[in-house]
Each structure stands twice: as structure tokens, then as C-alpha cells.
Motif scaffolding. Structure first.
Motif, PDB file in Angstrom:
ATOM      1  N   ASN A  55       6.772 -10.048 -45.524  1.00  0.00           N
ATOM      2  CA  ASN A  55       5.321 -10.184 -45.647  1.00  0.00           C
ATOM      3  C   ASN A  55       4.825 -11.612 -45.385  1.00  0.00           C
ATOM      4  OD1 ASN A  55       6.295 -11.271 -48.007  1.00  0.00           O
ATOM      5  ND2 ASN A  55       4.914 -10.145 -49.355  1.00  0.00           N
ATOM      6  N   THR A  56       5.735 -12.548 -45.110  1.00  0.00           N
ATOM      7  CA  THR A  56       5.288 -13.874 -44.682  1.00  0.00           C
ATOM      8  C   THR A  56       5.064 -13.899 -43.173  1.00  0.00           C
ATOM      9  OG1 THR A  56       7.524 -14.757 -44.360  1.00  0.00           O
ATOM     10  CG2 THR A  56       6.545 -14.987 -46.577  1.00  0.00           C
ATOM     11  N   ASN A  71       0.531  -6.815 -31.377  1.00  0.00           N
ATOM     12  CA  ASN A  71       0.926  -6.123 -32.598  1.00  0.00           C
ATOM     13  C   ASN A  71       2.338  -5.571 -32.441  1.00  0.00           C
ATOM     14  OD1 ASN A  71      -1.502  -6.505 -34.021  1.00  0.00           O
ATOM     15  ND2 ASN A  71      -2.428  -4.744 -33.021  1.00  0.00           N
ATOM     16  N   LEU A  92       4.640 -10.526 -41.323  1.00  0.00           N
ATOM     17  CA  LEU A  92       4.015  -9.282 -40.904  1.00  0.00           C
ATOM     18  C   LEU A  92       3.070  -8.751 -41.983  1.00  0.00           C
ATOM     19  CD1 LEU A  92       7.239  -7.503 -39.596  1.00  0.00           C
ATOM     20  CD2 LEU A  92       5.495  -8.618 -38.194  1.00  0.00           C
ATOM     21  N   ARG A  93       2.035  -8.068 -41.525  1.00  0.00           N
ATOM     22  CA  ARG A  93       1.089  -7.389 -42.419  1.00  0.00           C
ATOM     23  C   ARG A  93       0.818  -6.009 -41.831  1.00  0.00           C
ATOM     24  NH1 ARG A  93      -2.773 -11.096 -42.926  1.00  0.00           N
ATOM     25  NH2 ARG A  93      -3.578 -10.665 -40.864  1.00  0.00           N
ATOM     26  N   GLU A 143       0.546  -6.337 -37.925  1.00  0.00           N
ATOM     27  CA  GLU A 143      -0.033  -7.548 -37.347  1.00  0.00           C
ATOM     28  C   GLU A 143       0.885  -8.695 -37.714  1.00  0.00           C
ATOM     29  OE1 GLU A 143      -4.778  -7.344 -37.553  1.00  0.00           O
ATOM     30  OE2 GLU A 143      -3.819  -7.324 -39.514  1.00  0.00           O
ATOM     31  N   LYS A 144       1.028  -9.634 -36.802  1.00  0.00           N
ATOM     32  CA  LYS A 144       1.806 -10.821 -37.114  1.00  0.00           C
ATOM     33  C   LYS A 144       0.919 -11.815 -37.861  1.00  0.00           C
ATOM     34  CE  LYS A 144       3.321 -11.863 -32.942  1.00  0.00           C
ATOM     35  NZ  LYS A 144       2.116 -11.731 -32.365  1.00  0.00           N
ATOM     36  N   THR A 145       1.498 -12.467 -38.863  1.00  0.00           N
ATOM     37  CA  THR A 145       0.743 -13.446 -39.636  1.00  0.00           C
ATOM     38  C   THR A 145       1.206 -14.873 -39.346  1.00  0.00           C
ATOM     39  OG1 THR A 145       2.248 -13.194 -41.514  1.00  0.00           O
ATOM     40  CG2 THR A 145       0.274 -11.815 -41.497  1.00  0.00           C
ATOM     41  N   ALA A 146       2.168 -15.013 -38.419  1.00  0.00           N
ATOM     42  CA  ALA A 146       2.662 -16.329 -38.035  1.00  0.00           C
ATOM     43  C   ALA A 146       2.701 -16.401 -36.509  1.00  0.00           C
ATOM     44  CB  ALA A 146       4.055 -16.557 -38.612  1.00  0.00           C
ATOM     45  N   ASP A 147       2.533 -17.594 -35.981  1.00  0.00           N
ATOM     46  CA  ASP A 147       2.586 -17.790 -34.536  1.00  0.00           C
ATOM     47  C   ASP A 147       3.983 -18.201 -34.113  1.00  0.00           C
ATOM     48  OD1 ASP A 147      -0.111 -17.223 -34.149  1.00  0.00           O
ATOM     49  OD2 ASP A 147      -0.698 -19.290 -34.598  1.00  0.00           O
ATOM     50  N   LYS A 173      -1.029  -3.065 -40.511  1.00  0.00           N
ATOM     51  CA  LYS A 173      -2.376  -2.847 -39.982  1.00  0.00           C
ATOM     52  C   LYS A 173      -2.749  -1.370 -40.076  1.00  0.00           C
ATOM     53  CE  LYS A 173      -5.184  -3.516 -35.855  1.00  0.00           C
ATOM     54  NZ  LYS A 173      -5.213  -4.034 -34.485  1.00  0.00           N
TER      55      LYS A 173
END
Length: 186
Positions: free
Chosen positions: A96-97, A72, A99-100, A143-147, A102
Motif C-alpha cells: 500500500n506504499t 494503472n 499501490l492503491r 493506481e500507482k502511488t509512487a513514481d 482503484k
């Protein structure tokens, strides 16, 4: 560091990444480190790149953040400089593409936060007692939303900043807001 002292020595295999040491310097904002911290192929000395807060009033910022993929992203939002305010609205725009939000913990019940995940904006509204010293405003956990490895920015914008004058009357005051870099390393 900026005085030439070694903060930490790390050994890594060729091609790997390193996380920088914890770094803090009163009166300065950590913008980034002066060399890449990924795909290390030789011995390097890496130094912090900072910006002086100087005599600026009501400076909102967060130091640059480096994390490994899968972790995170924790961001500490600060108010520093010549602090003198009794209310403010601070927006923090995030990608927002990637990160989100938490979790977001604030320093005071007088500070509310609203998250607009569809537009990638956190809005902090403070209406409380006068602030006159360096203050941790909030701690945001994303939280990351991409790897994978990437860099992102948080863009701070302060508005509606007020202070109380000697007569107790509220008046507008100055502020400065910085961008913050976030680096995700593989």
C-alpha cells in the motif's frame, strides 16, 4: 515462448524499456520474463518463466504484470487446476506504499470483496454454486502511488476452502496460492 516460437519482435532505442507481449499458457503461471525489460543495450531473446499448475487443486493466481510508469496496474485473478469448491476466502496482500485499489470487478454476485487500504489487503469471500472449471475470479485495477521504476508483489492466501461431496455435504478441500510479480517500467 517455451516451445521456441517467436511471440513478437520489438525495436527500441538503446537504454529504453519494452513491454512484453501478452502471454498465456493453460496450466502454467507466468512468474516473470528471463531477462530485464528495461535499459536494453543489445539484441536479446526474452523467454517466459512459468510454473506448472500440475494436478494441484484450486489454484489461485495472477500472471506477472508489466506496465509503463503512469499506467494503472490491471491484475486478473484466476482459479485454475483441478477446480472443485463451493466457497472460499482469498486474501490478496499488496504494497500500500506503492499501490492503491482503484476498482475491483468480480465474476459473481456471490463473491464479495473488502478492501483494507491501511493494511494493503483485499479479501474475497465466495459462497455460491460449486465451481468445477477454470474461472476468472476478479479483475483488480490498482493506481500507482509512487513514481519511477519498481517491482512489487501480490501475495495470495486461500483459506476456508470447501467442496460438496457426493452426498451434498460440505467438507474442506485443498488449495494452492501463488505470489504475483508486478513490474513498473520507465
Amino acid at each position: 515462448d517455451e516451445e521456441g516460437d517467436t511471440l513478437e519482435t520489438q525495436s527500441v532505442k538503446e537504454g529504453e524499456s519494452v513491454l512484453p507481449p501478452d502471454y498465456s499458457n493453460d496450466g502454467k503461471v507466468l512468474k516473470r520474463w528471463d531477462h530485464a525489460l528495461f535499459s536494453i543495450i543489445s539484441d536479446e531473446t526474452v523467454c517466459p518463466v512459468t510454473e506448472d499448475i500440475g494436478d494441484n487443486a484450486n489454484v489461485f493466481y495472477a500472471d506477472a504484470v508489466y506496465v509503463r510508469d503512469g499506467e494503472n496496474v490491471n491484475v486478473k485473478v484466476m482459479l485454475d487446476g483441478k477446480v472443485d469448491c463451493c466457497d472460499f476466502v482469498l486474501t490478496v496482500q499488496y504494497d500500500n506504499t506503492l499501490l492503491r485499489t482503484k476498482e475491483c470487478r468480480t465474476f459473481s454476485e456471490a463473491l464479495s470483496v473488502a478492501d483494507e487500504p491501511e493494511s494493503g489487503v483485499l479479501t474475497f469471500t465466495y459462497d455460491g454454486s460449486s465451481l468445477n472449471e477454470k474461472t476468472e475470479i476478479a479483475n483488480i485495477c490498482f493506481e500507482k502511488t509512487a513514481d519511477g521504476m519498481y517491482a512489487s508483489k501480490l501475495v495470495f492466501a486461500a483459506k476456508e476452502i470447501h467442496k460438496r461431496n457426493a452426498d451434498g455435504v460440505t467438507e474442506y478441500t485443498d488449495s494452492v496460492a501463488y505470489e504475483t510479480n508486478i513490474f513498473i517500467l520507465c
